[in-house]
Design a protein around this motif. Structure first.
Motif, PDB file in Angstrom:
ATOM      1  N   GLN A   3      32.851  21.799  -1.668  1.00 33.60           N
ATOM      2  CA  GLN A   3      34.215  21.050  -1.083  1.00 33.60           C
ATOM      3  C   GLN A   3      33.983  20.932   0.947  1.00 33.60           C
ATOM      4  N   ALA A   4      33.217  22.177   1.149  1.00 33.59           N
ATOM      5  CA  ALA A   4      32.835  21.613   2.799  1.00 33.59           C
ATOM      6  C   ALA A   4      32.357  20.164   3.206  1.00 33.59           C
ATOM      7  N   ALA A   5      32.295  20.036   4.327  1.00 36.80           N
ATOM      8  CA  ALA A   5      32.674  18.720   4.489  1.00 36.80           C
ATOM      9  C   ALA A   5      31.448  18.371   4.603  1.00 36.80           C
ATOM     10  N   LEU A  59      14.401   9.349   8.474  1.00 40.57           N
ATOM     11  CA  LEU A  59      15.565   9.559   7.325  1.00 40.57           C
ATOM     12  C   LEU A  59      16.025  10.397   7.539  1.00 40.57           C
ATOM     13  N   VAL A  60      17.242  10.736   6.472  1.00 42.58           N
ATOM     14  CA  VAL A  60      18.352  11.149   6.123  1.00 42.58           C
ATOM     15  C   VAL A  60      18.803  10.827   4.833  1.00 42.58           C
ATOM     16  N   VAL A  61      18.211  12.101   3.356  1.00 46.22           N
ATOM     17  CA  VAL A  61      19.190  10.709   2.262  1.00 46.22           C
ATOM     18  C   VAL A  61      19.462  12.065   1.809  1.00 46.22           C
ATOM     19  N   GLY A  62      20.866  11.437   1.122  1.00 47.54           N
ATOM     20  CA  GLY A  62      20.584  13.424  -0.058  1.00 47.54           C
ATOM     21  C   GLY A  62      22.598  12.989   0.296  1.00 47.54           C
ATOM     22  N   PRO A  63      23.719  13.213  -0.652  1.00 49.57           N
ATOM     23  CA  PRO A  63      24.593  13.085  -0.089  1.00 49.57           C
ATOM     24  C   PRO A  63      24.898  14.561   0.440  1.00 49.57           C
ATOM     25  N   HIS A  64      24.130  15.660   0.099  1.00 51.30           N
ATOM     26  CA  HIS A  64      24.166  17.205   1.176  1.00 51.30           C
ATOM     27  C   HIS A  64      22.969  16.575   2.538  1.00 51.30           C
ATOM     28  N   ALA A  92      25.617  14.475  11.727  1.00 53.95           N
ATOM     29  CA  ALA A  92      25.823  14.832  10.349  1.00 53.95           C
ATOM     30  C   ALA A  92      25.788  13.620   9.730  1.00 53.95           C
ATOM     31  N   VAL A  93      24.946  13.043   9.596  1.00 52.77           N
ATOM     32  CA  VAL A  93      24.623  11.715   9.753  1.00 52.77           C
ATOM     33  C   VAL A  93      24.322  11.440   8.635  1.00 52.77           C
ATOM     34  N   THR A  94      24.202  11.309   7.148  1.00 50.57           N
ATOM     35  CA  THR A  94      23.065  10.595   5.751  1.00 50.57           C
ATOM     36  C   THR A  94      22.878   9.679   5.548  1.00 50.57           C
ATOM     37  N   ASP A  95      21.431   9.249   4.172  1.00 52.04           N
ATOM     38  CA  ASP A  95      21.314   7.759   4.088  1.00 52.04           C
ATOM     39  C   ASP A  95      21.667   6.782   4.776  1.00 52.04           C
ATOM     40  N   VAL A  96      21.298   7.611   5.793  1.00 53.45           N
ATOM     41  CA  VAL A  96      20.791   6.159   6.965  1.00 53.45           C
ATOM     42  C   VAL A  96      18.738   6.851   7.026  1.00 53.45           C
ATOM     43  N   VAL A  97      17.953   5.529   7.393  1.00 47.08           N
ATOM     44  CA  VAL A  97      16.818   6.009   7.816  1.00 47.08           C
ATOM     45  C   VAL A  97      17.367   4.792   9.488  1.00 47.08           C
ATOM     46  N   ARG A 133      33.295   7.822   6.757  1.00 47.57           N
ATOM     47  CA  ARG A 133      33.132   8.859   5.949  1.00 47.57           C
ATOM     48  C   ARG A 133      33.374   9.046   4.940  1.00 47.57           C
ATOM     49  N   ARG A 134      32.203  10.864   4.286  1.00 46.50           N
ATOM     50  CA  ARG A 134      32.139  10.857   3.115  1.00 46.50           C
ATOM     51  C   ARG A 134      33.090  11.576   2.778  1.00 46.50           C
ATOM     52  N   GLN A 135      33.569  11.964   1.663  1.00 38.69           N
ATOM     53  CA  GLN A 135      34.638  12.950   0.930  1.00 38.69           C
ATOM     54  C   GLN A 135      34.702  13.153  -0.457  1.00 38.69           C
ATOM     55  N   VAL A 136      34.634  14.291  -1.336  1.00 35.83           N
ATOM     56  CA  VAL A 136      34.655  14.829  -2.437  1.00 35.83           C
ATOM     57  C   VAL A 136      35.921  14.504  -3.323  1.00 35.83           C
ATOM     58  N   LEU A 137      36.076  13.785  -4.095  1.00 38.27           N
ATOM     59  CA  LEU A 137      37.270  13.090  -4.584  1.00 38.27           C
ATOM     60  C   LEU A 137      37.488  13.734  -6.352  1.00 38.27           C
ATOM     61  N   THR A 138      38.301  13.589  -6.957  1.00 39.20           N
ATOM     62  CA  THR A 138      38.762  13.974  -7.836  1.00 39.20           C
ATOM     63  C   THR A 138      39.547  12.155  -8.989  1.00 39.20           C
ATOM     64  N   GLU A 139      38.974  11.131  -9.616  1.00 34.37           N
ATOM     65  CA  GLU A 139      39.466  10.530 -10.327  1.00 34.37           C
ATOM     66  C   GLU A 139      40.556  10.898 -10.900  1.00 34.37           C
ATOM     67  N   VAL A 140      41.853   9.882 -10.932  1.00 29.91           N
ATOM     68  CA  VAL A 140      42.925  10.270 -12.015  1.00 29.91           C
ATOM     69  C   VAL A 140      43.430   8.558 -12.435  1.00 29.91           C
TER      70      VAL A 140
END
Length: 216
Positions: A3-5, A59-64, A92-97, A133-140
């Motif tokens: 749940q960290a940013a 390049l930086v790739v991956g959710p974390h 603090a960016v990712t999935d970027v080349v 921005r990215r976040q972990v969310l739960t589908e309901v």
């Protein structure tokens, strides 16, 4: 999932040019979902600017931000790729080349000058990008009788705005099916608020959690 940013990403490719002591630094940043996709971006840049002396990459790739690479592509070691990568890490960016193409202008910049030039090229280009921005969310999921769908749509829309959730699309079958993406620690609150709004008649069904791009 943690749940960290999470690191952010960028919405679309962006280009920017710096001219320093007659050398041209053409920076290209692009969103990517894998190292292979990043390599394809680099290949396109190389092909498009085939006559340039250097195509330096970070390049930086991956959710974390798990996968990170850089290359100086002929510049003195540590003067290009690593400074570029440090900018991506610091921001603090990712999935970027990031690819910075240099056309040499005949004036030597020195190690310090190269570090400043390559890092500035990436930083200034990132300033021009739309960050997502990215976040972990739960589908309901919530199934609602058609007669109540309009009222519940308003209730859920207001609830989502107040709790950092995202109201997705609605499917209409035997009942109206609403999909929400909810911060994990707010799922129980959603269930309580839906129960209060429907006198206990409706119960949301939580599903899996996943990384979601959300408006910044």
């Amino acid at each position: 999932m943690s749940q960290a940013a999470l690191p952010s990403t960028i919405a679309a490719a962006v280009d920017h040019e710096l001219v320093i002591k007659k050398s041209r630094f053409l920076a290209h940043l692009a969103p990517v979902s894998s190292v292979a996709e990043a390599d394809a971006v680099v290949a396109r840049v190389r092909k498009g600017s085939w006559d340039a002396r250097h195509h330096c990459v970070a390049l930086v790739v991956g959710p974390h931000a798990e996968q990170q690479r850089s290359t100086d592509d002929g510049e003195p070691s540590g003067t290009a790729g690593v400074p570029m990568l440090e900018v991506l890490r610091h921001r603090a960016v990712t999935d970027v080349v990031a690819v910075v193409t240099r056309y040499f202008g005949g004036v030597l910049l020195g190690a310090g000058g190269l570090v400043r030039a390559y890092s500035s090229a990436v930083s200034e280009t990132l300033d021009r990008a739309r960050v997502v921005r990215r976040q972990v969310l739960t589908e309901v999921m919530l199934e609602v009788p058609h007669a109540d769908a309009g009222r519940l749509d308003n209730v859920l829309r207001e609830w989502a705005a107040q709790h950092g959730a995202v109201l997705g699309g609605t499917e209409y079958g035997a009942a109206a099916r609403f999909t929400l993406l909810v911060p994990p620690d707010a799922v129980a609150r959603l269930a309580d608020d839906v129960a209060a709004a429907t006198a206990g008649a409706l119960v949301p069904r939580p599903g899996a959690s996943r990384v979601v791009d959300v408006p910044a």
